[in-house]
Scaffold this motif. Structure first.
Motif, PDB file in Angstrom:
ATOM      1  N   LEU A  79       0.814  -1.218   0.000  1.00  0.00           N
ATOM      2  CA  LEU A  79       0.000   0.000   0.000  1.00  0.00           C
ATOM      3  C   LEU A  79       0.847   1.267   0.000  1.00  0.00           C
ATOM      4  N   ASP A  80       2.108   1.124   0.344  1.00  0.00           N
ATOM      5  CA  ASP A  80       3.032   2.256   0.400  1.00  0.00           C
ATOM      6  C   ASP A  80       2.595   3.336   1.396  1.00  0.00           C
ATOM      7  N   VAL A  81       2.027   2.903   2.481  1.00  0.00           N
ATOM      8  CA  VAL A  81       1.750   3.798   3.616  1.00  0.00           C
ATOM      9  C   VAL A  81       2.115   3.017   4.873  1.00  0.00           C
ATOM     10  N   PRO A  82       2.293   3.702   6.007  1.00  0.00           N
ATOM     11  CA  PRO A  82       2.545   2.955   7.243  1.00  0.00           C
ATOM     12  C   PRO A  82       1.333   2.093   7.596  1.00  0.00           C
ATOM     13  N   VAL A  83       1.584   0.833   7.881  1.00  0.00           N
ATOM     14  CA  VAL A  83       0.535  -0.076   8.353  1.00  0.00           C
ATOM     15  C   VAL A  83       0.984  -0.553   9.730  1.00  0.00           C
ATOM     16  N   ILE A  84       0.175  -0.289  10.733  1.00  0.00           N
ATOM     17  CA  ILE A  84       0.630  -0.462  12.112  1.00  0.00           C
ATOM     18  C   ILE A  84      -0.023  -1.654  12.788  1.00  0.00           C
ATOM     19  N   ASP A  85       0.826  -2.535  13.277  1.00  0.00           N
ATOM     20  CA  ASP A  85       0.402  -3.664  14.100  1.00  0.00           C
ATOM     21  C   ASP A  85       0.510  -3.225  15.559  1.00  0.00           C
ATOM     22  N   GLY A  86      -0.585  -3.259  16.252  1.00  0.00           N
ATOM     23  CA  GLY A  86      -0.604  -2.771  17.632  1.00  0.00           C
ATOM     24  C   GLY A  86       0.255  -3.579  18.585  1.00  0.00           C
ATOM     25  N   VAL A  87       0.437  -4.875  18.308  1.00  0.00           N
ATOM     26  CA  VAL A  87       1.249  -5.681  19.211  1.00  0.00           C
ATOM     27  C   VAL A  87       2.692  -5.172  19.199  1.00  0.00           C
ATOM     28  N   ALA A  88       3.235  -5.031  18.002  1.00  0.00           N
ATOM     29  CA  ALA A  88       4.605  -4.518  17.901  1.00  0.00           C
ATOM     30  C   ALA A  88       4.680  -3.099  18.478  1.00  0.00           C
ATOM     31  N   ALA A  89       3.724  -2.264  18.129  1.00  0.00           N
ATOM     32  CA  ALA A  89       3.725  -0.891  18.638  1.00  0.00           C
ATOM     33  C   ALA A  89       3.620  -0.883  20.159  1.00  0.00           C
ATOM     34  N   GLY A  90       2.794  -1.764  20.695  1.00  0.00           N
ATOM     35  CA  GLY A  90       2.631  -1.836  22.145  1.00  0.00           C
ATOM     36  C   GLY A  90       3.924  -2.222  22.846  1.00  0.00           C
ATOM     37  N   VAL A  91       4.632  -3.180  22.265  1.00  0.00           N
ATOM     38  CA  VAL A  91       5.869  -3.625  22.899  1.00  0.00           C
ATOM     39  C   VAL A  91       6.918  -2.503  22.907  1.00  0.00           C
ATOM     40  N   VAL A  92       7.095  -1.821  21.788  1.00  0.00           N
ATOM     41  CA  VAL A  92       8.119  -0.768  21.791  1.00  0.00           C
ATOM     42  C   VAL A  92       7.716   0.416  22.663  1.00  0.00           C
ATOM     43  N   LEU A  93       6.421   0.709  22.728  1.00  0.00           N
ATOM     44  CA  LEU A  93       6.006   1.816  23.610  1.00  0.00           C
ATOM     45  C   LEU A  93       6.172   1.438  25.078  1.00  0.00           C
ATOM     46  N   ALA A  94       5.808   0.215  25.422  1.00  0.00           N
ATOM     47  CA  ALA A  94       5.939  -0.224  26.821  1.00  0.00           C
ATOM     48  C   ALA A  94       7.418  -0.158  27.231  1.00  0.00           C
ATOM     49  N   GLN A  95       8.268  -0.678  26.347  1.00  0.00           N
ATOM     50  CA  GLN A  95       9.712  -0.614  26.559  1.00  0.00           C
ATOM     51  C   GLN A  95      10.165   0.834  26.749  1.00  0.00           C
ATOM     52  N   SER A  96       9.688   1.717  25.903  1.00  0.00           N
ATOM     53  CA  SER A  96      10.075   3.124  25.966  1.00  0.00           C
ATOM     54  C   SER A  96       9.754   3.734  27.320  1.00  0.00           C
ATOM     55  N   LEU A  97       8.577   3.408  27.833  1.00  0.00           N
ATOM     56  CA  LEU A  97       8.175   3.990  29.116  1.00  0.00           C
ATOM     57  C   LEU A  97       9.078   3.465  30.235  1.00  0.00           C
ATOM     58  N   VAL A  98       9.459   2.188  30.163  1.00  0.00           N
ATOM     59  CA  VAL A  98      10.369   1.657  31.166  1.00  0.00           C
ATOM     60  C   VAL A  98      11.722   2.363  31.067  1.00  0.00           C
ATOM     61  N   THR A  99      12.209   2.514  29.852  1.00  0.00           N
ATOM     62  CA  THR A  99      13.470   3.227  29.648  1.00  0.00           C
ATOM     63  C   THR A  99      13.410   4.637  30.245  1.00  0.00           C
ATOM     64  N   LEU A 100      12.283   5.284  30.095  1.00  0.00           N
ATOM     65  CA  LEU A 100      12.134   6.641  30.629  1.00  0.00           C
ATOM     66  C   LEU A 100      11.970   6.634  32.152  1.00  0.00           C
ATOM     67  N   GLY A 101      11.856   5.433  32.735  1.00  0.00           N
ATOM     68  CA  GLY A 101      11.705   5.363  34.189  1.00  0.00           C
ATOM     69  C   GLY A 101      10.323   5.791  34.652  1.00  0.00           C
ATOM     70  N   LEU A 102       9.331   5.685  33.760  1.00  0.00           N
ATOM     71  CA  LEU A 102       7.993   6.183  34.102  1.00  0.00           C
ATOM     72  C   LEU A 102       7.026   5.026  34.357  1.00  0.00           C
ATOM     73  N   ARG A 103       6.150   5.210  35.291  1.00  0.00           N
ATOM     74  CA  ARG A 103       5.074   4.248  35.528  1.00  0.00           C
ATOM     75  C   ARG A 103       3.768   5.033  35.730  1.00  0.00           C
TER      76      ARG A 103
END
Lengths: 238, 238, 238, 238, 238, 238
Positions: C189-213
């Motif tokens: 399709l030549d546009v971003p197609v987003i899988d929420g599972v992958a997005a969820g994992v990297v966002l969850a990781q990001s919040l841990v990296t930021l030290g936020l809960r």
């Protein structure tokens, strides 16, 4: 009263067109000062173009009683309000306000599809949700509007489609380069068709008549002085 | 993976601060490339400053895998998205998205009162109505945040007031110059306190990991080539 | 860092699919702990299913550093935030936030028509009005996505239709069972197609990296202890 | 006509209170069937409690002509609508609709501060922006409302404060446990004070009189049959 | 209990129709007092008609326990609330509230296209954004609904189109003159079809049962006494 | 060009005040035709007054090139638009549009508290959410504004309070009877203070200059002819 009408792109022929539209509605005793941006893009058809059109606008802003920014993206409007002594009106802003006084919902007819997002952003800023019912693109580049003999016809056809599709009752022309199309389109479509340049000039004039200028309380006060360096050092605010 | 972190103002010491905040959260194998704008204002505290910070951002944008714009006004974000090959994240955007994942409503604590309007505009663009519960200014100029020994204390006190006044549960720091305050403030206030620079770096990284880049469909496609003249002719898009 | 990825339905093969999508994006040193709900519905396709999937989620929530709820309805998200020590991210939430960073407006492509209302409710909670431009259903049941060889093709065709119909520039896949379709669909399709599972994992990781809960101020504090009886007495909060 | 009034928590004395409030307004020929949830929390004061109250509601839903969910969080409303043959009304929903017919803006007076977020979420779903002007908590736990002799006085005082603070003209009582306070509060404050239990019963009755039941088109059709396992296998939809 | 049902136009046959619809749902012991406006337009199909229907409504408002304004434009609702001792319910208001309790989104089916704007205005006032999914006109004049034997069929066909086009699940009949169509349309379309007259009567009754009347705090207090002159001097408030 | 300025109440001295304000800003060649309503209330301070002021407005509407409705509730605006050949502008509408061109957010300062709801309704119709930041009442009756020597001072003090309380930067005067206060208040407060009568006249003039009149497409077409009876039979549309 002096009203400065700024063409934010560098194309002189477009300034001439804008000037004609402005003079046609200027009241007795109103001097229209049309000026072309001295730097940046020849036309404004992307966020990139728009960002790089702003310095030129700020460079030419003078001590007129009011100012009209004659590009439908209203580039640099907030910055210009900080700098100017008198009212500053964008043509998208002016056209959308006028449309609100004449019908229940308007459609915007613009040039390139990629600029529709900006039109929606401006509508969100200027008018209540639902007032702007659609933004339609003819995909004719800005600088071909004048030269392409079919352009006027295509714009009117698109406006007709927009009225039906959006269930709207007013048309806003989404480009300063369409200034010359308003009267004819209005006659053909039998609804108000609004040219932002003309609308901007009469609104700017109106604010001067009312003795009003942008609020200096808070956000639109003069920018604080500070160091500017590099290519843009001549913009150092004093 | 290379993540470019752009300081949109011309103050090198602020770039160093931003770089430290970015490096502290960058993942293994992530190269942080911090860069100072080569032109324009020494700090960004007005719409005028912001408009004139954009050309510098666009001038330094490189071929990194992702980019972070490290000024809380997210200047030039749309234009940078058109130009860059990889994702571009603004720090206000990043901080507000992170805040949404951690609580019900956040307050922004920023520098000058006159910048609050811009923060509200960005919140309207990024988050649902009601998520941003207030924007509070300490009225310490950006470049004094570092040098003023009392600044940190005042910012924390203001954040405490904001939590109560706005009935919010997360604090967003509204200036890249506050990057160093987050951990301490979070400990003192016992709520998440978000530094947009760090949030921007991890989000940019995340998007690269996901293999995603800005949509090229329509509005964020490369800007169309055209003539640029005058002082800004070096910005001619090709 | 340990990230727990919870499949809120009881179908093991779907957990395997989710786990693969999660591992593909997990950073170095991140341990993905995929778990299947021990009780409730085999798939989530109604408000009834969703309500009865929540106890299973709460039952398995462990002491990982962060948690991802891998069902597009984000069931039990608020309750899980009260209970967990670390950040909790829903996959609809993650996907919609990611979409906002990559384009102007996204379309959701989901399974059954009857789940569209829930998707709209979540969009209203996570993103500004207008960001979610449409929710389209292929009407393939969740558990047939994997087995039906035509499913992938139908989802891509529906996404193509959605981009045109909604004038959107990003696609969000509206079911954890579509996790495997993102890369291929994005290429076609030549546009971003987003899988929420992958997005969820990297966002969850990001919040841990930021030290936020999640903020413990007010609403997301631990639930107050009290008596629980009957079938659900094992859920008594302590 | 039979109207089932479900107390979603497991506290019998609260069911008795709710039943009394329901019977006081039930029309001639209307049989009120009050029932206590057979499982889950003794009171509902967190998202966790609310999530775990839903199975009990779904377990007791019978073949009455209409149903009232007598907890101000309206737990499980969508799921119950899928399952029930007749109309299902939540008491927050009922109270907010009634409030809209009697004034311009209402304030909610509720129990614990941590539940205010849920009240705001429900208001966003049921009424136009601005109709719910504030949600105020007395921080008396649900089960102490009855036993605490000062509770009534505190709730009235809080309501008086809310009217002034929010510039509202109607009070909505934000807990089924306050059902007994409405008449006295209304007399003291001289504005409509709405008990959701009573409002729910008359609205449910009204819908039956009109011959209307929830739309079975799409989202609220019966949940599709599928396997349920583990602790919740008895909930298997057929 | 006495419920006054006011036909705001001057056409007696329409009052008879409205009265029948009202009586069909009135509870035991409820006396329906149907009354025809003594002045103004024979039907209400423009803003002009609506404005000139309001004096007639205010002229006939009596001392009943509650009042229903039986025109879908809800003319004069605020003014009537100031004047009446008991609750006043408009039929658009009643129908839209009922629709919200039965589905996720409703469509309005009305008479003339030119009245759609008013329906949208009322929806904006009564229900959250997105609840009213469309307003469709059959372009049959109000007074021909009864006499035109094809009208009922056309209205049902239009409702069917509206459900599909708007992705809605409830139909609201947008004219008191359609009161007789609800049951048959509901049976044919298999979704709730709501007649505002019936809905208005049961809601008005409900409010009386609850012992509630419009808030007298502020805006809906009795109008202040003052001089009225000319044709309207008989309306002088005392 | 003839601009008709209609005082919707029957108080001649107020018409004189309005006329003076209108003449002060009318352009060369513009004839201001001020007229007093021949029927109805002596001042407009309730929904009841407003409803009964509309017939008088419609009765005096003439064949001028444009019309201004000089009461801040903009009574009868939609109906007047259907009837008039030229543009019709309400003074609340005009003042709010002007305010949007001069600052980021405005406060309204009005007469009686009970009219604030109407001001909020109009703001919701004319401007985006958040633009109108507050409506404040001095609780001086309309007809005492002129005679009470302290009124001007109280209005200015209230405006000062509103600017601080609402964090606004423009003041809108919420009553035609305050027309004479604008210049002095603006000087004292150092922000734009907008009198809707003056704003209405220049906007109406502007629309005539632009050659625009209300859209006749759909909703604002001439009202359909029909029988009118009783006291209002003279209003029969032809």
């Amino acid at each position: 009263m002096r009203v400065q009408v700024i063409n934010p792109n560098t194309t002189e022929s477009m300034t001439a067109l804008i000037e004609a539209s402005a003079r046609a509605v200027a009241g007795p005793g109103v001097v229209v000062e049309a000026v072309t941006s001295p730097m940046g893009p020849a036309s404004i058809e992307s966020h990139y173009d728009e960002a790089l059109a702003v310095p030129g606008i700020l460079a030419v802003l003078n001590d007129a009683d009011a100012h009209v920014l004659a590009c439908f993206g209203d580039p640099g409007l907030d910055a210009a309000r900080e700098l100017a002594a008198g009212p500053v009106v964008g043509i998208a802003e002016a056209a959308m306000h006028a449309a609100m006084l004449l019908g229940r919902g308007f459609s915007v007819v613009t040039t390139l599809s990629r600029t529709r997002g900006r039109a929606h952003d401006l509508a969100a800023r200027y008018v209540p949700p639902g007032a702007c019912r659609g933004v339609h693109a003819c995909d004719i580049p800005v600088l071909e509007l004048e030269s392409d003999p079919a352009a006027r016809k295509e714009v009117v056809a698109l406006a007709r489609h927009a009225l039906d599709h959006d269930d709207s009752d007013v048309i806003v022309l989404g480009c300063a380069g369409m200034a010359g199309f308003a009267a004819e389109a209005s006659a053909e479509l039998d609804v108000p068709v609004i040219d932002g340049v003309a609308a901007g000039v009469v609104l700017a004039q109106s604010l001067v008549t009312l003795g009003l200028r942008p609020s200096g309380r808070g956000e639109f006060a003069s920018p604080p002085p500070k160091a500017y360096t590099g290519l843009l050092r001549e913009f150092t605010p004093s």
